[in-house]
Scaffold this active site. Sequence first.
Site, mmCIF file in Angstrom:
data_model
loop_
_atom_site.group_PDB
_atom_site.id
_atom_site.type_symbol
_atom_site.label_atom_id
_atom_site.label_comp_id
_atom_site.label_asym_id
_atom_site.label_seq_id
_atom_site.Cartn_x
_atom_site.Cartn_y
_atom_site.Cartn_z
ATOM 1 N NE ARG A 227 -3.820 -2.112 2.254
ATOM 2 C CZ ARG A 227 -4.949 -2.330 1.655
ATOM 3 N NH1 ARG A 227 -5.294 -1.431 0.833
ATOM 4 N NH2 ARG A 227 -5.484 -3.587 1.719
ATOM 5 C CG ASP A 228 1.532 5.584 -2.374
ATOM 6 O OD1 ASP A 228 1.615 6.311 -1.537
ATOM 7 O OD2 ASP A 228 2.146 5.607 -3.498
ATOM 8 C CB ILE A 229 3.181 5.786 3.076
ATOM 9 C CG1 ILE A 229 4.275 6.663 2.103
ATOM 10 C CG2 ILE A 229 3.713 4.549 3.316
ATOM 11 C CD1 ILE A 229 5.314 7.073 2.863
ATOM 12 C CG ASN B 239 4.163 8.589 -12.503
ATOM 13 O OD1 ASN B 239 3.419 8.541 -13.338
ATOM 14 N ND2 ASN B 239 4.110 8.789 -11.187
ATOM 15 C CB VAL C 194 10.884 5.936 -5.815
ATOM 16 C CG1 VAL C 194 11.705 4.728 -5.460
ATOM 17 C CG2 VAL C 194 10.268 6.583 -4.640
ATOM 18 C CG HIS D 116 6.852 2.608 -8.472
ATOM 19 N ND1 HIS D 116 8.203 3.381 -8.777
ATOM 20 C CD2 HIS D 116 6.051 3.471 -8.042
ATOM 21 C CE1 HIS D 116 7.752 4.679 -8.570
ATOM 22 N NE2 HIS D 116 6.799 4.769 -8.271
ATOM 23 C CG HIS E 130 1.611 5.010 -8.819
ATOM 24 N ND1 HIS E 130 1.680 5.520 -7.445
ATOM 25 C CD2 HIS E 130 2.914 5.379 -9.218
ATOM 26 C CE1 HIS E 130 2.830 6.185 -7.428
ATOM 27 N NE2 HIS E 130 3.529 6.165 -8.509
#
Length: 123
Positions: free
Chosen positions: A30-32, A88, A97, A101, A103
């Site tokens: 999970r994204d923070i 991205n 980052v 990855h 999203h």
Amino acid sequence: MSQETIFTKIINRDIPADIIYEDELSIAFRDINPQAPFHALIIPKKAIATINDITEQDAPIVGHLYVVAAKIAKQQGFAEDGFRVVMNCNEHGGQTVYHIHLHMLAGKIMGWPPYQDKKKGLI
């Protein structure tokens, strides 16, 4: 450009993350800073800095990320309603980052094209 990132630290369990999926090639958590009711990141365990650094040999790994996205959507119950995955690339693409990855966003209707609205945030 293969520097250690926060994602490398998550893969190595040096820092905690809310991991929702893992296999030999990838890990999802999970994204923070969620931008939707469901927002996870799906990353390869192999460190690849940007889309520009993906090679022909990496194609199976990158394709695997999308297979994982479909599995997570089914497990989380939003496969039928729909979801968005986006990767991205570099600063102008919004990458912060430098370890590729996906999203994965779900749980609301996504607008298109996405735009920045100061009152509403990312739509």
